[in-house]
Design an enzyme around this catalytic site. Structure first.
Site, PDB file in Angstrom:
ATOM      1  N   ASP A 479       0.825  -1.205   0.000  1.00 58.00           N
ATOM      2  CA  ASP A 479       0.000   0.000   0.000  1.00 58.00           C
ATOM      3  C   ASP A 479       0.864   1.262   0.000  1.00 58.00           C
ATOM      4  OD1 ASP A 479      -2.315   1.493   0.111  1.00 58.00           O
ATOM      5  OD2 ASP A 479      -3.163   0.377   1.786  1.00 58.00           O
ATOM      6  N   ASP A 549     -10.620   1.990  -3.315  1.00 59.41           N
ATOM      7  CA  ASP A 549     -11.182   1.705  -1.992  1.00 59.41           C
ATOM      8  C   ASP A 549     -12.698   1.736  -2.046  1.00 59.41           C
ATOM      9  OD1 ASP A 549      -8.867   1.224  -0.689  1.00 59.41           O
ATOM     10  OD2 ASP A 549      -8.760   3.134   0.370  1.00 59.41           O
TER      11      ASP A 549
HETATM   12  C1  GLA Z   1      -5.707   1.889   2.119  1.00 59.63           C
HETATM   13  C2  GLA Z   1      -6.082   0.716   1.250  1.00 59.63           C
HETATM   14  C3  GLA Z   1      -7.151  -0.095   1.934  1.00 59.63           C
HETATM   15  C4  GLA Z   1      -6.640  -0.573   3.268  1.00 59.63           C
HETATM   16  C5  GLA Z   1      -6.196   0.612   4.101  1.00 59.63           C
HETATM   17  C6  GLA Z   1      -5.498   0.159   5.357  1.00 59.63           C
HETATM   18  O1  GLA Z   1      -6.736   2.807   2.202  1.00 59.63           O
HETATM   19  O2  GLA Z   1      -6.480   1.147  -0.011  1.00 59.63           O
HETATM   20  O3  GLA Z   1      -7.533  -1.178   1.122  1.00 59.63           O
HETATM   21  O4  GLA Z   1      -5.581  -1.462   3.066  1.00 59.63           O
HETATM   22  O5  GLA Z   1      -5.302   1.447   3.395  1.00 59.63           O
HETATM   23  O6  GLA Z   1      -5.057   1.206   6.118  1.00 59.63           O
END
Ligand code: GLA
Length: 755
Positions: A479, A549
């Site tokens: 990430d 997301d």
């Molecule tokens: C980001 C990612 C999510 C999740 C969060 C965790 O927003 O896109 O899928 O992994 O971080 O903090």
């Protein structure tokens, strides 16, 4: 392998594979002139007939001396500034005397089989043997700098890739303040510009506008390719549709700051300039050093947008993505993020895993919150050791427990970041990208590590290796949840600060390179607050990207449709999440959620312990169903049928067709229900017109030509009193969905050739 690059006696180079042509020429004065890019042109002794006439970007010197500059009969090839071309060039080289004017002249060329590595493999790029590369070396003798231009043409794809390299042979140091990957001139301004824009939770939406005089650009200066504008643009002739019209697509194999600039001159010439964003960029080209730009992928189609996308897809599947997972369907995973967020214990995790195993999920992914002391997003990034309060036996222990349940194990990392509250930050406060004396802007309570410094990358590599070694990690979600502010490195001198953003991304590539080499069996999925770094650079290391997301099925229609313009379906991270959806609070059926996620990696992002028996039974069916068709969906040819960006966007449809046209998988979606709707057929694509097909859930046998030319009615009939009328259909078709029956309805169809 056939010949793809031809040189005429008049010093023209013609790159062609029968589906496109790209022609350039060494002019009498030694400069490079551009002649043509587009529909295939017959191989000829000379292309003098294609030379343009009249004025455009340049002036010719009046004394007749063949000094620098492009003649009016030609357009520019990797445009240079200051010797007759008044528009902005592709590069800017600042010389010891302060001048930025160059006059690069042809020195030599070679035509090589395959494709030389970019920066000896330190930067992502397409690869392959089914291609040829024209390497042209130019020299500016006055300053003793060489410029090497690379053009690769692929045999089977409508694709040409480009890159440029500067080599300083001078006794003095120079500075590159702009080094784009390519400039491409077009002899017309009759284009529309297509771009993929968005933001967090609504990435890669399609926007199209008519070109106007002057410059129009998209880009990023945030340190990542970004959710705001994707490093992809296309120029299309007005009225281009998915299946007609000319389109040129441009996609930069790069994950950092970029610019995509389109300039139209009053003489109706269009110049595309694409590469590293020059804003804030400065690179010291010291004596004896060289600098190579990222690669620009250029696709051309005379048959509309879908065909262009298919060339990108095939290139990326076969000649960009690498490693053990290149041709494999990924395991069906469940990710705990939306199930628990930070609030979990090992017991809870194991409960979810057990429930997931019961419904045939194959891989469990532990997301954020497992390391340091991270109970919310305010600490511990940089401390990549397990929080034993949550996980008493660490990651090694947990991964073994997950394995003994019968699931593979995957883990989340955010390697490029550090929280002020962390051991790493305590020990190395100067490892943060920041400016002494200035406020450090935090986002999500975190800062960005200075990946331009090898020692920082080494540290994170060692920490990650320690977690991976000994545990049974088979998947990593990488990430990156914030962009760079206050760009400054404590390790670069004042004169080199302009190198930081590029060096940062080279550091990211270095870490990816080391980890993917050390652990070739691990499947990597890249992520940046969802789809904030969805680009071909990432795909070179991680074959899939968490697309957004936003896991709502209706929002995903737009996101996945836009993403499919350049990126293969296999690369699109897509999960079924809970209803109501956590981002937009929308309620959708479990069928519709799956029917959208099938066109991606397919997985789940919910609490499996909270599922109803009905949903559990449905999920088991969905997983089997996906497995049965995953090869077709991931490796077939993708056709977009109805766009969420056209008209009211209420009807969306797309399909994948196997290479031999014997099978197809169709997804059709309706955003809002319509009372007493108009009868409309859906026309399919890519089938064998002479073959007969049957369609799951539909009575009868259809010729491919009927399905493509006339179409078929794919919705349940509207009956006035819907609830009663739909009752039998609700039962019968419950699994594959019911299209037309109300809001957020959908249906997938399997189409099979019978003879
Ligand atoms: C980001 C990612 C999510 C999740 C969060 C965790 O927003 O896109 O899928 O992994 O971080 O903090």
């Amino acid at each position: 392998m056939c010949n793809l690059i031809y040189k005429t006696n008049t010093n023209e180079f013609h790159l062609t594979n029968g589906n496109l042509s790209y022609i350039l020429k060494v002019l009498d004065n030694g400069n490079l002139g551009h002649i043509y890019f587009g529909k295939p042109i017959k191989i000829n002794d000379s292309y003098v007939n294609l030379y343009r006439k009249g004025r455009h970007l340049t002036v010719e010197s009046e004394d007749g001396v063949p000094a620098g500059g492009i003649k009016p009969d030609f357009m520019c090839e990797y445009a240079q500034y200051g010797t007759g071309d008044y528009t902005e060039g592709a590069f800017q080289l600042k010389q010891p005397n302060g001048s930025i004017v160059t006059d690069f002249k042809y020195m030599s060329h070679e035509i090589v089989k395959g494709k030389p590595k970019l920066m000896s493999g330190k930067m992502p790029a397409t690869y392959g043997n089914d291609c040829q590369t024209l390497v042209i070396t130019l020299v500016d003798k006055l300053i003793d700098v060489r410029l090497v231009l690379y053009y690769t043409i692929f045999e089977k794809y409508n694709i040409i890739t480009r890159s440029a390299k500067f080599i300083n042979g001078n006794a003095d140091d120079m500075k590159l303040t702009r080094a784009l990957s390519a400039s491409i001139d077009f002899d017309s301004a009759d284009f529309e510009l297509l771009q993929l824009d968005g933001s967090w939770l609504r990435e890669r939406h399609i926007n199209i506008s008519k070109l106007r005089y002057g410059s129009q650009r998209v880009g990023s200066s945030r340190g990542a390719s970004s959710a705001i504008h994707n490093p992809f643009i296309a120029l299309q002739t007005p009225g281009t549709t998915e299946y007609s019209g000319e389109i040129y697509g441009f996609n930069l194999v790069y994950s950092g700051n970029f610019t995509a600039d389109v300039e139209v001159t009053p003489h109706d010439l269009t110049r595309v300039l694409f590469g590293i964003n020059p804003y804030g960029f400065e690179w010291n080209l010291r004596k004896g050093e060289e600098f190579q730009t990222p690669e620009l992928v250029m696709a051309y189609s005379q048959n509309g947008v879908t065909e262009m996308s298919q060339h990108f897809h095939n290139l990326y599947l076969n000649n960009l993505i690498r490693g053990d997972w290149q041709y494999k369907v990924p395991p069906t995973l469940i990710n705990n993020w939306e199930a628990t967020y930070f609030d979990f214990t090992e017991e809870k995790i194991l409960d979810i895993a057990k429930a997931a195993k019961e419904i045939d999920i194959e891989l469990f992914v532990l997301d954020d919150g497992w390391f340091g002391k991270r109970d919310k997003d305010d600490s511990s990034l940089g401390d990549w050791f397990p929080d034993t309060a949550k996980l008493p036996d660490g990651i090694i222990g947990l991964s073994k427990k997950i394995n003994s349940i019968g699931l593979k194990f995957g883990l989340w990392f955010e390697p490029e970041m550090v929280c002020p509250v962390s051991k790493l930050h305590e020990e190395h406060p100067d490892w943060v990208i920041s400016i002494p004396g200035r406020h450090r802007t935090l986002q999500r309570t975190q800062s960005v590590l200075d990946f331009s410094k090898k020692e920082v990358v080494d540290n994170i590599y060692e920490q990650m290796k320690k977690v991976i070694d000994g545990s049974a990690i088979e998947y990593i979600k990488w990430d990156m949840n914030r962009n760079i502010t206050e760009p400054m490195s404590a390790f670069l001198d004042a004169d080199s600060q302009g190198e930081l953003m590029h060096r940062y991304i080279l550091g990211v590539y270095d870490l990816y390179d080391r980890l993917t080499n050390e652990f070739p069996n691990i499947l990597f999925e890249s992520c940046a607050s969802g789809g904030g770094r969805y680009d071909p650079g990432m795909l070179y290391y991680a074959p899939q990207t968490w697309a957004s997301d936003d896991s709502d099925a209706m929002e995903r229609l737009k996101i996945q449709y836009g993403t499919s313009l350049a990126y293969p379906i296999k690369s699109i991270g897509a999960h079924v999440s809970a209803s109501p959806n956590h981002q937009v609070l929308r309620n959708t059926s479990i069928n519709t959620r799956a029917n959208v996620a099938y066109f991606g990696t397919f997985g789940y992002e919910l609490d499996a312990t909270k599922l109803s028996d009905e949903d559990k039974a449905m999920i088991k069916k969905q997983i089997k169903y996906f497995k049965d068709h995953a090869e077709l969906i991931h490796f077939g040819d993708f056709y977009r049928l109805q766009s969420p960006f056209i008209g009211d966007g209420n009807d969306v449809a797309w399909m994948s067709v196997s290479k031999d046209k014997s099978k197809a998988f169709l997804g059709a979606y309706q955003v809002l229900g319509r009372p007493n709707p108009v009868y409309k057929r859906l026309k399919l694509k890519g089938l064998d017109k002479d073959a007969q097909y049957k369609i799951s859930g539909v009575k009868g046998v259809f010729y491919g030509s009927d399905l493509m030319d006339v179409g078929f009615y794919n919705k349940v009939d509207f009956g006035g009193n819907n609830w009663d009328i739909y009752a039998p259909v609700r039962e019968e078709n419950a699994f594959e969905g019911i299209l037309g029956a109300g809001d957020f309805s959908s249906k997938v169809f399997v189409i099979e050739k019978i003879k």
